[in-house]
Scaffold this motif. Structure first.
Motif, mmCIF file in Angstrom:
data_model
loop_
_atom_site.group_PDB
_atom_site.id
_atom_site.type_symbol
_atom_site.label_atom_id
_atom_site.label_comp_id
_atom_site.label_asym_id
_atom_site.label_seq_id
_atom_site.Cartn_x
_atom_site.Cartn_y
_atom_site.Cartn_z
ATOM 1 N N GLU A 86 4.771 -6.187 5.544
ATOM 2 C CA GLU A 86 4.732 -7.541 5.351
ATOM 3 C C GLU A 86 4.422 -7.976 4.017
ATOM 4 N N GLU A 87 3.893 -7.312 3.383
ATOM 5 C CA GLU A 87 3.259 -7.695 2.040
ATOM 6 C C GLU A 87 3.497 -6.296 1.056
ATOM 7 N N VAL A 88 3.880 -6.689 -0.115
ATOM 8 C CA VAL A 88 3.755 -5.306 -1.124
ATOM 9 C C VAL A 88 2.668 -5.789 -2.340
ATOM 10 N N TYR A 89 1.946 -5.044 -2.949
ATOM 11 C CA TYR A 89 0.966 -5.378 -3.961
ATOM 12 C C TYR A 89 1.168 -4.533 -5.009
ATOM 13 N N TYR A 90 0.955 -5.274 -6.228
ATOM 14 C CA TYR A 90 0.895 -4.391 -7.685
ATOM 15 C C TYR A 90 -0.374 -4.562 -8.188
ATOM 16 N N PRO A 91 -1.340 -3.865 -7.756
ATOM 17 C CA PRO A 91 -2.569 -4.133 -8.504
ATOM 18 C C PRO A 91 -2.725 -3.635 -9.805
ATOM 19 N N THR A 92 -3.431 -4.042 -10.831
ATOM 20 C CA THR A 92 -3.476 -3.797 -12.138
ATOM 21 C C THR A 92 -4.654 -2.995 -12.503
ATOM 22 N N SER A 93 -5.559 -2.788 -11.531
ATOM 23 C CA SER A 93 -6.628 -1.742 -11.928
ATOM 24 C C SER A 93 -7.139 -1.110 -10.643
ATOM 25 N N VAL A 94 -7.629 0.085 -10.850
ATOM 26 C CA VAL A 94 -7.940 0.939 -9.764
ATOM 27 C C VAL A 94 -8.869 0.300 -8.603
ATOM 28 N N LYS A 95 -9.628 -0.651 -9.160
ATOM 29 C CA LYS A 95 -10.793 -1.241 -8.401
ATOM 30 C C LYS A 95 -9.789 -2.381 -7.458
ATOM 31 N N VAL A 131 1.048 3.769 -2.568
ATOM 32 C CA VAL A 131 2.383 4.250 -2.596
ATOM 33 C C VAL A 131 2.381 5.135 -4.152
ATOM 34 N N GLY A 132 2.850 6.374 -4.114
ATOM 35 C CA GLY A 132 2.877 7.305 -5.233
ATOM 36 C C GLY A 132 4.418 7.217 -5.691
ATOM 37 N N GLY A 133 5.100 8.201 -5.287
ATOM 38 C CA GLY A 133 6.644 8.213 -5.523
ATOM 39 C C GLY A 133 7.261 7.586 -4.398
ATOM 40 N N GLY A 134 6.545 7.314 -3.242
ATOM 41 C CA GLY A 134 7.128 6.696 -2.043
ATOM 42 C C GLY A 134 8.145 7.506 -1.418
ATOM 43 N N LEU A 135 8.034 8.572 -1.368
ATOM 44 C CA LEU A 135 9.031 9.680 -0.619
ATOM 45 C C LEU A 135 8.701 9.765 0.771
ATOM 46 N N ASP A 136 7.657 10.161 1.091
ATOM 47 C CA ASP A 136 7.109 10.369 2.546
ATOM 48 C C ASP A 136 6.995 8.993 3.152
ATOM 49 N N ILE A 137 6.565 7.903 2.594
ATOM 50 C CA ILE A 137 6.512 6.705 3.142
ATOM 51 C C ILE A 137 7.774 6.113 3.474
ATOM 52 N N SER A 138 8.848 6.321 2.580
ATOM 53 C CA SER A 138 10.175 6.082 2.873
ATOM 54 C C SER A 138 10.972 7.076 3.996
ATOM 55 N N VAL A 139 10.747 8.400 3.980
ATOM 56 C CA VAL A 139 11.490 9.424 4.900
ATOM 57 C C VAL A 139 10.641 9.247 6.075
ATOM 58 N N LEU A 140 9.363 8.911 6.217
ATOM 59 C CA LEU A 140 8.634 9.072 7.533
ATOM 60 C C LEU A 140 7.813 7.939 7.829
ATOM 61 N N PRO A 141 8.206 6.583 7.718
ATOM 62 C CA PRO A 141 7.564 5.548 7.625
ATOM 63 C C PRO A 141 6.570 5.500 8.877
ATOM 64 N N ASN A 142 5.352 4.909 8.681
ATOM 65 C CA ASN A 142 4.385 4.728 9.731
ATOM 66 C C ASN A 142 4.450 3.352 10.090
ATOM 67 N N PRO A 143 4.804 3.250 11.321
ATOM 68 C CA PRO A 143 5.346 1.614 11.879
ATOM 69 C C PRO A 143 4.130 0.794 11.749
ATOM 70 N N ARG A 144 2.737 1.340 11.559
ATOM 71 C CA ARG A 144 1.564 0.476 11.449
ATOM 72 C C ARG A 144 1.406 -0.168 10.327
ATOM 73 N N ILE A 145 2.024 0.370 9.303
ATOM 74 C CA ILE A 145 1.612 0.004 7.869
ATOM 75 C C ILE A 145 2.398 -1.496 7.684
ATOM 76 N N LYS A 146 1.392 -2.370 7.183
ATOM 77 C CA LYS A 146 1.665 -3.595 6.864
ATOM 78 C C LYS A 146 1.851 -3.915 5.528
ATOM 79 N N TYR A 147 0.782 -3.229 4.588
ATOM 80 C CA TYR A 147 0.730 -3.644 3.323
ATOM 81 C C TYR A 147 0.825 -2.431 2.472
ATOM 82 N N LEU A 148 1.799 -2.290 1.546
ATOM 83 C CA LEU A 148 1.962 -1.213 0.576
ATOM 84 C C LEU A 148 1.469 -1.697 -0.911
ATOM 85 N N ILE A 149 0.635 -0.684 -1.349
ATOM 86 C CA ILE A 149 -0.252 -1.014 -2.480
ATOM 87 C C ILE A 149 0.436 0.169 -3.431
#
Ligand code: FAD
Length: 284
Positions: free
Chosen positions: A8-17, A33-51
């Motif tokens: 539903e939403e993606v976030y681009y925080p600017t600090s670790v906190k 999300v690091g490189g996003g490989l696993d998240i895109s190859v094997l998506p978890n349907p429960r995930i609504k927010y990507l950080i």
């Protein structure tokens, strides 16, 4: 990312906190999300927010005096091209990194994502075990430095809902005293390993003062093979030792069978690698 239908939403925080606050607030339905490989190859349907961690300045490989610091968002390619790793341990680490997967995948796989996912076949996890790397977890206010074994104590996935991996720290080993090598058994150049093994030897003259032996893709995740360390400690490096060590490893390494190969074959390969690494160390 087209497969990520539930997002539903993606976030681009600017600090670790900020990243960790978002993660803590949305725990089971959020993922960093690091490189996003696993998240895109094997998506978890429960995930609504990507950080996404792209704006945290965690893409670096720094020479920090006696250590080398690698930011969690550094890709394998970043590490291959990094000046501090160019001649690190006689360039062996760079060489191993260059052999993993394909160039496109190496451009995407991050060190943080590899540790966070802990795929059983991961070469990065075995490599970092072998190098006795430290992992820095952070919530933006407090950093904790852990050995990889401590990172993977029970519930590490739950722990990664409270903090993120910020960086990895490598010791700068004196190549006059330390020898390192890692081997991967693959069926073709881009295959994931059927077994991987990393060994770091600390020498006192020709004698082995200490050693780290890590075996992964067993097919269980990488582990520290402590019995192998004990076997090596105090022994003189020699061709006979290589032979004996190979047999010891084959008989004692913990391997299993999966669809790709058998426990016996994996144990045999682990023994062959162990012997070869000791022989390589004799050649310097
Ligand atoms: C076809 C294919 C072949 C591959 N072959 C190999 C191989 O031969 N050898 C090898 O080592 N790897 C290989 N990989 C890579 C490996 O399987 C993982 O996909 C990869 O390590 C994930 O990295 P990523 O940066 O894309 O992580 P992501 O997919 O972004 O994240 C993976 C997990 O880690 C978490 N995460 C990411 N960054 C952090 C952080 N900083 N802090 C906390 N948690 C974090 C995420 O939330 C997620 O749960 C391969 C992957 C693919 C798709």
């Amino acid at each position: 990312m087209l497969k990520l239908k539930g997002v539903e939403e993606v976030y681009y925080p600017t600090s670790v906190k900020e990243a960790v606050d978002l993660l803590r607030k949305n725990k089971d339905v959020a993922e960093v999300v690091g490189g996003g490989l696993d998240i895109s190859v094997l998506p978890n349907p429960r995930i609504k927010y990507l950080i996404f961690l792209d704006k945290l300045n965690l893409n670096y490989v720094k020479d920090a005096g006696e250590k080398i610091k690698i930011g969690a968002m550094s890709s394998i390619t970043d590490m291959i091209n990094a000046e501090p790793l160019k001649d690190y341990l006689h360039g062996r680490v760079k060489e191993i990194l260059s052999e993993i997967a394909t160039e496109l995948l190496r451009n995407q796989i991050t060190v943080g994502g590899s540790l966070g996912k802990r795929e059983p076949y991961s070469d990065i996890v075995t490599l970092l075990y072998g190098l006795n790397a430290k992992v820095v977890l952070s919530d933006g206010e407090w950093d904790e430095e852990l050995g990889i074994n401590d990172l993977y104590r029970e519930n590490f996935r739950k722990g990664l809902k409270e903090r993120i991996i910020k960086e990895v720290i490598l010791e700068k080993y004196d190549t006059g005293k330390f020898f390192f090598s890692m081997k991967r058994h693959i069926r073709n150049a881009t295959d994931i390993a059927l077994l991987n093994e990393a060994i770091l030897i600390e020498k006192d003259g020709n004698k082995i003062k200490n050693a780290i032996v890590a075996v992964g893709a067993r097919p269980k995740p990488a582990y520290l093979f402590r019995e192998a360390t004990e076997f090596l400690k105090g022994k003189e490096l020699s061709k006979e030792l290589a032979e004996e060590f190979g047999k010891f490893v084959e008989s004692n390494v913990e391997t299993g069978t999966d669809i790709r190969t058998t426990a016996e074959y994996r144990a045999h390969i682990a023994g062959v690698f162990a012997k070869r690494i000791i022989l390589e160390s004799l050649e310097g």
